[in-house]
Design an enzyme around this catalytic site. Structure first.
Site, PDB file in Angstrom:
ATOM      1  N   ARG A 278       0.854  -1.187   0.000  1.00 30.70           N
ATOM      2  CA  ARG A 278       0.000   0.000   0.000  1.00 30.70           C
ATOM      3  C   ARG A 278       0.888   1.234   0.000  1.00 30.70           C
ATOM      4  O   ARG A 278       1.415   1.632   1.026  1.00 30.70           O
ATOM      5  CB  ARG A 278      -0.930  -0.016   1.217  1.00 30.70           C
ATOM      6  CG  ARG A 278      -1.640   1.301   1.451  1.00 30.70           C
ATOM      7  CD  ARG A 278      -2.747   1.176   2.464  1.00 30.70           C
ATOM      8  NE  ARG A 278      -2.348   0.654   3.759  1.00 30.70           N
ATOM      9  CZ  ARG A 278      -1.762   1.379   4.722  1.00 30.70           C
ATOM     10  NH1 ARG A 278      -1.461   2.637   4.509  1.00 30.70           N
ATOM     11  NH2 ARG A 278      -1.462   0.828   5.890  1.00 30.70           N
ATOM     12  N   HIS A 282      -3.933   4.116   4.474  1.00 30.06           N
ATOM     13  CA  HIS A 282      -5.005   3.126   4.614  1.00 30.06           C
ATOM     14  C   HIS A 282      -6.327   3.737   4.154  1.00 30.06           C
ATOM     15  O   HIS A 282      -7.067   3.139   3.372  1.00 30.06           O
ATOM     16  CB  HIS A 282      -5.100   2.683   6.066  1.00 30.06           C
ATOM     17  CG  HIS A 282      -6.205   1.714   6.331  1.00 30.06           C
ATOM     18  ND1 HIS A 282      -6.159   0.406   5.911  1.00 30.06           N
ATOM     19  CD2 HIS A 282      -7.386   1.861   6.968  1.00 30.06           C
ATOM     20  CE1 HIS A 282      -7.268  -0.210   6.268  1.00 30.06           C
ATOM     21  NE2 HIS A 282      -8.028   0.649   6.917  1.00 30.06           N
ATOM     22  N   TYR A 291       4.001   5.488  11.215  1.00 29.68           N
ATOM     23  CA  TYR A 291       4.318   4.108  11.584  1.00 29.68           C
ATOM     24  C   TYR A 291       5.158   3.345  10.559  1.00 29.68           C
ATOM     25  O   TYR A 291       5.472   2.181  10.780  1.00 29.68           O
ATOM     26  CB  TYR A 291       3.029   3.323  11.870  1.00 29.68           C
ATOM     27  CG  TYR A 291       2.011   3.330  10.748  1.00 29.68           C
ATOM     28  CD1 TYR A 291       2.130   2.485   9.647  1.00 29.68           C
ATOM     29  CD2 TYR A 291       0.898   4.175  10.792  1.00 29.68           C
ATOM     30  CE1 TYR A 291       1.198   2.483   8.633  1.00 29.68           C
ATOM     31  CE2 TYR A 291      -0.050   4.185   9.782  1.00 29.68           C
ATOM     32  CZ  TYR A 291       0.109   3.335   8.697  1.00 29.68           C
ATOM     33  OH  TYR A 291      -0.821   3.348   7.688  1.00 29.68           O
TER      34      TYR A 291
END
Length: 385
Positions: A278, A282, A291
């Protein structure tokens, strides 16, 4: 290839897992745009097919980028991005036959495109004016599922119904049908997914479980969810699994096509793990810089699914600059249509939320509707003062 080659021992042809996908990764087109061959899944692709894959992926990416921009401008409440996953979705989506049925999550915009769904129908859901107003039967493409992993049970139940309707193993290519269930690596930790695996295996249901392993379940890396490659979990449930390069549209198409045909012939379920990444967030409410490392993103940009097909087309003289310019122009036209169409989508009647709760309204629901209507009327009264 024959589907007998796609049996439970398929994983034995693969080597040990590696963090970059490992030698077990089925790949037909490298990140550098070089064609490679795998006997189990190799096939000839026509120039028209290759150009079609490229077009699908470019337009799917444009849907994604335009929708992200619309959300940033306040036109959508949220948007689930798919940047970097175009090959996984287009490759699997194009492997479906008209009679096959797809159960998506909330990110399968590329599959929706391949099934002929107008992307404006998707924007209505994310704009909050409807609950997903397309007819699933029209395109054999289910409504988006927000509850993580729930669609795998829906797909398994539907596949069991297809089986009982006698639409499996007849030998008629126009009748035999398969079901595909999309989910992410994060959903693989959900009980629903594992229960779906059990039911599918027990009843030999004609379903393909298609996991887009994009490495991140929101902010949790795949290393915290599993000690083995996800595709190897299938053996514990009694059906085959295979890991494919999810950024390779050719390999994804070939592997999914084989798994679907295996299901149609009555050989049961398969787990396909599309190993991808990805590259975006998200959703548009997420900040991935909190993160994960930017170096990882840069590394995966070198494996861009669209770029490798473009290189292959150019290197082999399968498309000229006029073709690429035409695709760019088509993408621009699509972008304009999405921007203008989104802003002109009609607002819903707030009371319509009560219309489809029950087949016949109950007295309690009628009282709730009347109370909400009276509440809405107060706004008209205040505006008139």
């Amino acid at each position: 290839m024959t589907t007998s080659d796609f049996g439970p021992d398929l994983v034995e042809v693969f080597g040990p897992s590696q963090s970059d996908g490992g030698p077990e990764l089925v790949q037909l087109l490298t990140p550098e745009g070089e064609r490679v061959h795998r006997a189990e899944f190799d096939q000839d692709f026509s120039a028209d097919q290759l150009r079609g894959f490229y077009r699908d992926m470019v337009l799917t990416r444009r849907i994604d980028t335009e929708s992200t921009a619309l959300q940033r401008h306040g036109e959508l409440g949220i948007w689930a991005q798919l940047l970097g996953q175009e090959a996984a979705q287009v490759g699997s989506g194009r492997a479906l036959r008209p009679q096959d049925y797809a159960f998506p999550t909330y990110r399968e915009h590329g599959v929706a495109w391949c099934r002929g769904l107008d992307p404006l129908r998707l924007l209505g859901l994310f704009r909050g004016i409807d609950q997903g107003d397309w007819d699933p039967r029209e395109h054999n493409f289910g409504n988006y599922t927000i509850v993580i992993g729930a669609q795998t049970l829906h797909a398994t139940g539907y596949a069991m119904g297809v089986q009982r309707d006698g639409a499996v193993g007849t030998g008629d290519p126009e009748r035999d049908a398969a079901v595909i269930a999309y989910f992410g690596d994060g959903a693989s930790s959900q009980g629903d997914v594992n229960e779906a695996f059990i039911f599918a295996a027990s009843y030999n249901a004609p379903v393909v479980f298609f996991c887009q392993n994009n490495q991140w379940a929101i902010s949790e890396p795949i290393e915290r969810q599993t000690r083995i490659p996800l595709y190897q979990r299938a053996l514990g449930f009694g059906f085959p699994g295979v890991r494919v390069d999810g950024n390779d549209v050719l390999a994804t198409y070939a592997v999914t096509q084989a798994a679907l045909q295996r299901a149609r012939e009555g050989s049961g379920p398969t787990l396909v793990e599309a190993y991808t990444y990805r590259m975006g967030a998200h959703t548009t409410t997420d900040d991935p810089t909190r993160y994960r490392l930017s170096d990882d993103v840069e590394t995966w940009k070198l494996k861009d699914p669209i770029a490798r097909v473009e290189v292959y087309l150019k290197r082999n003289g399968l498309a000229d600059e006029d073709f690429f310019e035409a695709i760019r122009a088509e993408a621009d036209e699509l972008g304009v249509r999405l921007r203008e169409g989104c802003r002109t989508l009609p607002d819903p009647n707030p009371l319509s939320i009560f219309d489809h709760v029950y087949a016949e309204n109950t007295p309690e629901l009628e009282r709730q509707r009347d109370g909400y209507a009276a509440y809405l009327d107060t706004f008209d009264t205040e505006a008139a003062r």
